[in-house]
Design a protein around this motif. Structure first.
Motif, PDB file in Angstrom:
ATOM      1  N   ILE A   1       0.817  -1.208   0.000  1.00 21.43           N
ATOM      2  CA  ILE A   1       0.000   0.000   0.000  1.00 21.43           C
ATOM      3  C   ILE A   1       0.857   1.266   0.000  1.00 21.43           C
TER       4      ILE A   1
ATOM      5  N   GLY B   1      -2.867   7.593   0.065  1.00 16.75           N
ATOM      6  CA  GLY B   1      -3.943   7.818  -0.895  1.00 16.75           C
ATOM      7  C   GLY B   1      -3.589   8.815  -1.980  1.00 16.75           C
TER       8      GLY B   1
ATOM      9  N   GLU C   1       1.115   5.076  -9.390  1.00 21.52           N
ATOM     10  CA  GLU C   1      -0.140   4.484  -9.836  1.00 21.52           C
ATOM     11  C   GLU C   1      -0.067   2.966  -9.959  1.00 21.52           C
TER      12      GLU C   1
ATOM     13  N   ARG D   1       0.760   7.761   6.176  1.00 23.79           N
ATOM     14  CA  ARG D   1      -0.015   8.957   5.816  1.00 23.79           C
ATOM     15  C   ARG D   1       0.774  10.246   6.024  1.00 23.79           C
TER      16      ARG D   1
ATOM     17  N   ILE E   1      -8.743   1.763   3.155  1.00 23.96           N
ATOM     18  CA  ILE E   1      -8.738   1.684   1.690  1.00 23.96           C
ATOM     19  C   ILE E   1     -10.041   2.249   1.137  1.00 23.96           C
ATOM     20  N   ARG E   2     -11.154   1.889   1.767  1.00 25.41           N
ATOM     21  CA  ARG E   2     -12.455   2.402   1.311  1.00 25.41           C
ATOM     22  C   ARG E   2     -12.541   3.920   1.490  1.00 25.41           C
TER      23      ARG E   2
ATOM     24  N   GLN F   1     -10.094   5.833   1.149  1.00 25.71           N
ATOM     25  CA  GLN F   1      -9.108   6.349   0.197  1.00 25.71           C
ATOM     26  C   GLN F   1      -7.957   7.110   0.864  1.00 25.71           C
ATOM     27  N   SER F   2      -7.734   6.857   2.150  1.00 26.81           N
ATOM     28  CA  SER F   2      -6.573   7.468   2.801  1.00 26.81           C
ATOM     29  C   SER F   2      -5.298   6.691   2.481  1.00 26.81           C
TER      30      SER F   2
ATOM     31  N   ARG G   1      -3.877   3.461  -0.498  1.00 28.52           N
ATOM     32  CA  ARG G   1      -4.243   2.848  -1.773  1.00 28.52           C
ATOM     33  C   ARG G   1      -3.394   1.601  -2.011  1.00 28.52           C
TER      34      ARG G   1
ATOM     35  N   LEU H   1      -1.444  -1.042  -4.197  1.00 31.63           N
ATOM     36  CA  LEU H   1      -0.873  -1.192  -5.537  1.00 31.63           C
ATOM     37  C   LEU H   1      -0.877  -2.646  -5.977  1.00 31.63           C
TER      38      LEU H   1
ATOM     39  N   VAL I   1      -7.508  -5.137  -7.866  1.00 30.38           N
ATOM     40  CA  VAL I   1      -6.090  -4.909  -7.567  1.00 30.38           C
ATOM     41  C   VAL I   1      -5.263  -6.102  -8.044  1.00 30.38           C
TER      42      VAL I   1
END
Length: 331
Positions: free
Chosen positions: A136, A139, A144, A202, A220-221, A223-224, A226, A228, A242
């Motif tokens: 991870i 966010g 990408e 973060r 994750i939901r 969006q803090s 993400r 990969l 994913v």
């Protein structure tokens, strides 16, 4: 004196004859009689974590099927040592069971001395669950894809880092295995618990992290953070969009997931082990069990005792090699 001695012998014989049925009722050796009292499930983690909640969910239904309560006994400690020792030294009567996990396998390579041998002191019963890990980033990270992250790490050797929970955890060893498999120079930074990892991620203190999905799905939901990639062999049911590490970074054969399983002291009667294996196999097919575990982002997964023995053996070997290659000091 003779009659007195005979009278004493007679009383001892009668007492023994009276006690025998009580002994048999307390320590049954036949699966038909088992269990006649509550069963203890020793869990090598504290209350409230995903392994503990899995044990309680499965234990509740298993207890109903056995006709006796199954009581969770939390014995947290590094490598599951305290829990493993408790069960290894328990009477092999089916009334003390152990929640096996990755930690049980890791402990063989992580500790110089153990009070038990995971291969020899436990009788495998069945796998219970699997749950995935993810790679991870924050966010708002500019990365990408995992491939892009690895490209940056190779362009800046030794600069990027990956956070995990404690040294010797599945997350920590998975990150070390990722570093070794990707042939990339990065720093693996252990923290004391998932909240500390997420705070560091973060705040930009670390560039990425490897963590189990269950405690981070809400983040994750939101969006803090993400994901990969997921670290298992196949895409994860909670995150079907994913890619795996193999798909996202081209590291073929990379496959790490966490698991829990059920075992007993090694000399537990075979018919009791067979009864437990059958009950677990059947209950893991129940829709209510699958849903309850899915709500924890855990996949219900049973196995045969032989399959579990093979898994445990392969995990002991694999993580022992990773610990040695990564240069992690044995404790």
């Amino acid at each position: 004196m003779g009659p007195g001695l005979n009278d004493m012998r007679r009383r001892i014989f009668l007492a023994s004859a009276t006690a025998t049925p009580v002994f048999l009722s307390v320590w049954p050796t036949r699966a038909d009689d088992y269990p006649v009292r509550s069963v203890r499930l020793v869990v090598p983690f504290g209350p409230g974590g995903v392994a503990d909640l899995t044990a309680r969910a499965v234990g509740r239904i298993l207890g109903q099927r056995l006709g006796q309560s199954l009581v969770v006994d939390n014995r947290p400690g590094a490598g599951g040592v305290a829990a493993g020792e408790t069960v290894a030294k328990a009477a092999p009567d089916g009334y003390t069971l152990l929640l096996l996990s990755n930690a049980t396998a890791v402990s063989r390579g992580l500790f110089k001395h153990l009070p038990f041998d995971a291969r020899k002191d436990f009788a495998p019963i069945s796998l219970l669950s699997r749950y995935d890990l993810a790679f991870i980033v924050p966010g708002l990270s500019s990365f990408e894809s995992l491939q892009a992250w690895l490209l940056a790490a190779r362009q800046r050797p030794g600069e990027l880092n990956v956070g995990t929970v404690n040294v010797g955890s599945t997350q920590h060893l998975a990150a070390e295995l990722f570093r070794l498999s990707a042939h990339v120079d990065l720093q693996v930074v252990p923290f004391n618990g998932t909240p500390a990892v997420l705070t560091a991620l973060r705040s930009g203190q670390i560039d990425a992290a490897v963590e189990s999905l269950p405690p981070i799905m809400a983040h994750i939901r939101a969006q803090s953070i993400r994901p990969l990639a997921v670290l298992g062999e196949t895409r994860s049911p909670p995150l079907p969009q994913v890619p795996t590490v193999a798909q996202g970074a081209g590291i073929e054969g990379f496959n790490v997931s966490s698991w829990t399983a059920l075992a007993a002291p090694v000399k537990t009667p075979r018919d009791i082990l067979a009864r437990l294996a059958r009950e677990v196999r059947e209950l893991m097919e129940l829709a209510e069990v699958k849903k309850e575990l899915a709500d924890l982002n855990v996949q219900a997964r049973a196995s045969t005792p032989e399959q579990l023995a093979t898994l445990l053996d392969s995990e002991i070997t694999r993580w022992g090699e990773v610990i040695a290659r990564a240069g992690i000091p044995r404790q």
